[in-house]
Structure formats: C-alpha cells, structure tokens
Design a protein around this motif. Structure first.
Motif, PDB file in Angstrom:
ATOM      1  N   GLU A  91       0.842  -1.194   0.000  1.00  0.00           N
ATOM      2  CA  GLU A  91       0.000   0.000   0.000  1.00  0.00           C
ATOM      3  C   GLU A  91       0.879   1.247   0.000  1.00  0.00           C
ATOM      4  O   GLU A  91       2.014   1.225   0.474  1.00  0.00           O
ATOM      5  CB  GLU A  91      -0.885   0.020   1.244  1.00  0.00           C
ATOM      6  CG  GLU A  91      -1.855  -1.134   1.365  1.00  0.00           C
ATOM      7  CD  GLU A  91      -2.475  -1.171   2.753  1.00  0.00           C
ATOM      8  OE1 GLU A  91      -3.497  -0.499   2.940  1.00  0.00           O
ATOM      9  OE2 GLU A  91      -1.925  -1.864   3.630  1.00  0.00           O
ATOM     10  N   GLU A  92       0.335   2.329  -0.511  1.00  0.00           N
ATOM     11  CA  GLU A  92       1.116   3.571  -0.581  1.00  0.00           C
ATOM     12  C   GLU A  92       1.622   4.013   0.790  1.00  0.00           C
ATOM     13  O   GLU A  92       2.742   4.499   0.924  1.00  0.00           O
ATOM     14  CB  GLU A  92       0.292   4.688  -1.217  1.00  0.00           C
ATOM     15  CG  GLU A  92       0.282   4.658  -2.724  1.00  0.00           C
ATOM     16  CD  GLU A  92      -0.174   5.976  -3.323  1.00  0.00           C
ATOM     17  OE1 GLU A  92       0.566   6.975  -3.205  1.00  0.00           O
ATOM     18  OE2 GLU A  92      -1.274   6.005  -3.898  1.00  0.00           O
ATOM     19  N   LYS A  93       0.792   3.860   1.829  1.00  0.00           N
ATOM     20  CA  LYS A  93       1.230   4.297   3.158  1.00  0.00           C
ATOM     21  C   LYS A  93       2.406   3.465   3.653  1.00  0.00           C
ATOM     22  O   LYS A  93       3.268   3.964   4.397  1.00  0.00           O
ATOM     23  CB  LYS A  93       0.078   4.264   4.152  1.00  0.00           C
ATOM     24  CG  LYS A  93      -0.566   2.905   4.367  1.00  0.00           C
ATOM     25  CD  LYS A  93      -1.809   3.039   5.230  1.00  0.00           C
ATOM     26  CE  LYS A  93      -2.542   1.712   5.385  1.00  0.00           C
ATOM     27  NZ  LYS A  93      -3.810   1.867   6.131  1.00  0.00           N
ATOM     28  N   VAL A  94       2.490   2.209   3.229  1.00  0.00           N
ATOM     29  CA  VAL A  94       3.631   1.374   3.596  1.00  0.00           C
ATOM     30  C   VAL A  94       4.866   1.820   2.829  1.00  0.00           C
ATOM     31  O   VAL A  94       5.966   1.927   3.390  1.00  0.00           O
ATOM     32  CB  VAL A  94       3.329  -0.117   3.323  1.00  0.00           C
ATOM     33  CG1 VAL A  94       4.582  -0.974   3.508  1.00  0.00           C
ATOM     34  CG2 VAL A  94       2.215  -0.612   4.242  1.00  0.00           C
ATOM     35  N   SER A  95       4.691   2.104   1.543  1.00  0.00           N
ATOM     36  CA  SER A  95       5.799   2.610   0.731  1.00  0.00           C
ATOM     37  C   SER A  95       6.335   3.917   1.311  1.00  0.00           C
ATOM     38  O   SER A  95       7.552   4.135   1.402  1.00  0.00           O
ATOM     39  CB  SER A  95       5.313   2.822  -0.705  1.00  0.00           C
ATOM     40  OG  SER A  95       6.319   3.402  -1.505  1.00  0.00           O
ATOM     41  N   ARG A  96       5.427   4.784   1.721  1.00  0.00           N
ATOM     42  CA  ARG A  96       5.830   6.061   2.324  1.00  0.00           C
ATOM     43  C   ARG A  96       6.587   5.824   3.630  1.00  0.00           C
ATOM     44  O   ARG A  96       7.616   6.453   3.897  1.00  0.00           O
ATOM     45  CB  ARG A  96       4.577   6.907   2.579  1.00  0.00           C
ATOM     46  CG  ARG A  96       4.826   8.301   3.128  1.00  0.00           C
ATOM     47  CD  ARG A  96       3.525   9.092   3.186  1.00  0.00           C
ATOM     48  NE  ARG A  96       3.684  10.417   3.772  1.00  0.00           N
ATOM     49  CZ  ARG A  96       4.125  11.483   3.125  1.00  0.00           C
ATOM     50  NH1 ARG A  96       4.454  11.373   1.850  1.00  0.00           N
ATOM     51  NH2 ARG A  96       4.237  12.659   3.723  1.00  0.00           N
ATOM     52  N   ALA A  97       6.087   4.897   4.428  1.00  0.00           N
ATOM     53  CA  ALA A  97       6.764   4.575   5.683  1.00  0.00           C
ATOM     54  C   ALA A  97       8.160   4.035   5.438  1.00  0.00           C
ATOM     55  O   ALA A  97       9.107   4.358   6.179  1.00  0.00           O
ATOM     56  CB  ALA A  97       5.937   3.567   6.479  1.00  0.00           C
ATOM     57  N   MET A  98       8.330   3.228   4.402  1.00  0.00           N
ATOM     58  CA  MET A  98       9.655   2.690   4.089  1.00  0.00           C
ATOM     59  C   MET A  98      10.646   3.816   3.799  1.00  0.00           C
ATOM     60  O   MET A  98      11.790   3.793   4.252  1.00  0.00           O
ATOM     61  CB  MET A  98       9.568   1.739   2.895  1.00  0.00           C
ATOM     62  CG  MET A  98       8.996   0.377   3.225  1.00  0.00           C
ATOM     63  SD  MET A  98       8.796  -0.688   1.775  1.00  0.00           S
ATOM     64  CE  MET A  98      10.490  -0.861   1.234  1.00  0.00           C
TER      65      MET A  98
END
Length: 506
Positions: A91-98
């Motif tokens: 998910e985008e929020k996971v990508s952002r967190a990475m």
C-alpha cells in the motif's frame, strides 16, 4: 512538520507522516553527521582501502576487489539486480513509511551517503512520490534487499511510482514533472539504501497502528455483546484484576466497566446465572494479554525505527569501519509473530461470543437473531464466516521467524523471514477486523431484543452510529455487504486512530 534526526521517531509521528501525510524536515545536526560520514567513505575510496561494499563486491562476492573507476557501476548494478520483488505492491502508506524509515536510519550518520541522497529522499516524501514496491521477495536478512531496491530505483530515475489515481507510472516522468533530479549513486550509496529492515518495519508500524485501534474497538463491541447477552459485570470488578497484577488486564477491565456504565441490561452474580462463559467472563484476561503483546511490539518497532541497520557501519570519522549484521530482522520477525498470535486471539474469542449471540441453546434471543426463525436464517452463516476467518488466522499465525533458508552460496546462512511475518500479521489483522464486524452486527441486533432503552449511554451512541450504516435485520439480505461496511468503519482513517474511550480512560 516533523523533524527527523535518526534518534527520536515514534509510531505516533509515523501515523502523522504516513496516514495524515504530514511533511518532514531534516535535523541540521544530523545532516552534519551525514557529511562527516560521507568524507570517511571518500577517503576509503581515495586510499584504495579494502572495505566491504565500498571497494568490494557483495555477499559471496565480498572477496572481489572493485576498481575505483567501477564504483558507480557497482552501485547501479546492485540496485538493478536486487530489484526482483514479486507480487502485489505494498500500500502507498507502507511505501511512504519505508522511505521515512530509511531516511531516518541514514540520518544517524553511520552509512556514508552524500547529503544530496538524503535530501532527495526527503523531497520524495514531501512531494508524496511513493515507489511501487512488490510485497514478496525479502528474506529479512542482509536487509529487506528486494523491496528496498525497488525504492532505490526511483531515486535513480527508474522503476515505478503511484500517481494521483493510485496507478503505477514511470518514476522518471514524475520526477521530471516535480523538477527533481535523479541521482547517480556513488560508492556505498546503493548498499546503504538497501541494507536495512525498513520493509518489515514499515508494514509492522502500519500493523501496530491498525491493531491498536482494533484492540480498543474489540472492547466496546464485547461490551455491546455483554448487553445483548445480559452478561455479569462482577467479573470486571477491579479487585479481581488487581490481585493478578497485569496492568493491561486491569486497564481492559476498567474500560469495559466504563463502557457499561449506566447499563440496565447487564446483570450481577446469581440474578440470571451464577457465572458467564469464558468468552465473556475472561475478556480482561484475554484482551489484556493481547495488549501485553502490543506493548512489546510497539517498543521493538520504535527501537528499530531509530536503528542503524546498515552494513558496513562507519564510526569515528572512518577510523573504524565494521562489517556486522544489524540488517538482520530477527527482533522484528519475532515481534511480528507475537503480534500475529495476539491479534488472532482477539478473533478467536470474538467468534465464540458470536456463537453465544446466535445459538438459541446458549441465550434467550431469537434463534440466529432471525426475524422469522426457520423461514429466514438470520445471522446463522455470519458465524460460519467468522469461524472460517478464525481458522485461516490459525494457519497464518504459524511463526515465520522459525524458518530460514540459506542464501548467497551459504554466506548468508541464517535469515529472519521477518517481512513474511509482517505481511501475514497484516492478513490476520484484516481477518480479525471482519470477525469483530460480525460480532458487532450480531450484538447490535441482540440489544434490540434485550432493550435499546436500557443500554449504557456510551454504547447507545455506538448503536445509533452503526445503525446508520447497518440496518436492523428485519429480513434476510446479503450480509456480506454489512460485514464489509462495518469492517470499513473499524479501519484506521485520518484523524481516527482509536476510539474516543482511549482518550477518556487511562
């Protein structure tokens, strides 16, 4: 605006950055550490010192010396070759967190990257340019190599990013549109971007945020079930829980009592029955144990979010360069497996409460909460669905961290599988949310039989709010729609991380 320094990032801040899309800034002190660390790498290259990943190959190729003229190609080939993730994207929020987590690790000043790399990573976060990163392909040691390589591709103008519609588009075109210049990786920079646990931690942080809210929601839903079954509140008396000594258990009992305050539907010992079944009586003990696990998981995630997970690490201005193993994900792998078990138990006990709500042999309610028992099945098959999800959770809860497959010609002979654990925990959380949605639907119906006018004030507010989405079961309908609607309400949204009761009761 949240300042990143490499040392103080919290889950609450990650909520704000990744869910609320708050922007970030970089600590000036930390950027100075980055510059000092980079000078050390430049000196290593200039002096032709033999240092892993800077003047040598990687993994089993660590004994292969690299000429100074080939250093840039070494880093480029590293990213391209390691970008072999497969499956659906995170998910985008996971990508952002990475991205945020990797940036925070680099800001500690032990990785030897240039300031321009750090600045570009910050720009990607602030411009909301989120890499498309496949979920599968990480062993969780030597870092989350494959997922982080897909992140690094974007920084060199390759790979894919999400557009405003959530579609995967070429990163180069988006960078150009935002007037951001891709970088040419220098010595060690490719390695510095992919050596780390940021994929498993990013998923783990999102897991924690959702699991925390789910744990709070499970309490008011259980309290609603207590009213529907006219449960015995004596089991939540503080004396019972204080003598055992677990603060989380005490807190759950306190919150349950607060939810049920003023209820005329709950009973006392001997009024209707002497004692309730475990799924009601032991809510503080079981849910409290889940909170113990959540506390453990939060502690480990926040440590890892501020950890230097690179290899090699550069100390004392380059006088000490050590090739170690901080990229190994075992601490997070075990934490995610613990989380899997803890959340699966919320579903287990919830499904047993659903059974008590629908089984006419276990309550005084209409059989299966049906408007016309026999002609209409009511909630009968919703319990089947809950049982199916609970059974699936039991399979997913098998620990990923006990598995290991050697890689890189046995140079990397023990790995954590932590990213698999994080992904499976996410599936369990999604399943558990739906089980709790089923309990909620059944409890909403049950209290209509026992008496809405007699409900506790706080629970009456919940009943009214959820009845706007899920109407009374006056006849059989497609209940799948109801389950998904309630599950959506229980999910984390902007500005909504836990129930209001979390704020009212400490």
């Amino acid at each position: 605006m949240i300042e990143l320094s490499g040392d103080s990032l919290t889950i609450d801040q990650l909520k704000r950055i990744c869910i609320e899309q708050e922007q970030i800034t970089i600590s000036k002190t930390s950027m100075e550490k980055v510059r000092e660390s980079r000078l050390a790498v430049d000196n290593i290259v200039a002096n032709k010192e033999i240092v892993y990943g800077i003047t040598t190959g990687f993994g089993k190729f660590s004994d292969v010396m690299i000429e100074a003229k080939d250093v840039e190609d070494l880093q480029l080939y590293l990213i391209r070759s390691h970008a072999c993730g497969v499956g659906n994207p995170f998910e985008e929020k996971v990508s952002r967190a990475m991205m945020v987590l990797r940036l925070n690790a680099l800001l500690k000043g032990f990785s030897g990257v240039r300031p321009v790399l750090v600045e570009l990573l910050a720009d990607l976060v602030n411009e909301r340019i989120h890499p498309v990163i496949p979920e599968q392909g990480s062993l969780g040691a030597s870092g989350d190599l494959a997922p982080l390589a897909h992140l690094a591709l974007v920084m060199i103008g390759e790979g894919k990013v999400f557009n405003e519609k959530g579609e995967a588009v070429d990163a180069a075109s988006v960078l150009s549109k935002k007037q951001l210049q891709p970088i040419v990786l220098q010595a060690k920079e490719g390695l510095a971007l992919i050596n780390g646990t940021q994929a498993m931690v990013a998923v783990g942080v999102m897991n924690y945020i959702e699991a925390e809210k789910l744990a709070y929601d499970s309490e008011w839903i259980a309290a609603l079930t207590m009213e529907g079954l006219q449960g015995i509140i004596d089991a939540f008396h503080p004396a019972v829980h204080e003598v055992r000594g677990y603060p989380q258990q005490v807190a759950v009992a306190k919150r349950m009592t607060a939810w049920l305050e003023g209820s005329q539907l709950i009973t006392h010992q001997g009024e209707k029955r002497v004692q309730d079944a475990y799924s009601l009586r032991c809510i503080p003990q079981v849910h409290g144990a889940t909170w113990q696990a959540l506390d453990y998981v939060k502690e480990k995630l926040e440590i890892e979010a501020n950890a230097a997970t690179d290899n090699p690490l550069i100390f004392d201005g380059g006088k000490l360069v050590i090739s170690g193993g901080n990229f190994h994900g075992q601490p997070i792998a075990i934490a995610m497996d613990f989380l899997k078990i803890a959340i699966a138990e919320l579903a287990n006990i919830s499904e047993r409460r659903v059974e008590r709500l629908v089984n006419p042999q276990l309550n005084d309610l209409p059989a299966f909460l049906s408007a016309q028992p026999g002609l209409q099945s009511g909630a009968m098959i919703m319990q089947y669905a809950a049982a199916s999800l609970v059974s699936e959770n039991k399979t997913l809860a098998h620990p990923a961290s006990v598995d290991s497959i050697p890689s890189s010609a046995n140079q990397e002979d023990h790995v954590s599988m932590g990213t698999i654990g994080s992904r499976h925990a996410r599936l369990i959380i999604n399943n558990t949310r739906r089980v709790l949605a089923i309990e909620c639907i059944c409890a909403l119906q049950a209290v209509e039989s026992t008496g809405i006018d007699k409900m506790a004030g706080k629970l009456k507010e919940k009943w009214e709010a959820y009845r706007k989405v899920v109407p009374t079961i006056s006849e059989d309908r497609i209940f799948s729609t109801d389950i998904e609607e309630v599950a959506s309400l229980l999910n984390v949204k902007k500005g909504d991380y836990a129930t209001d009761l979390q704020l009212d009761i400490t």
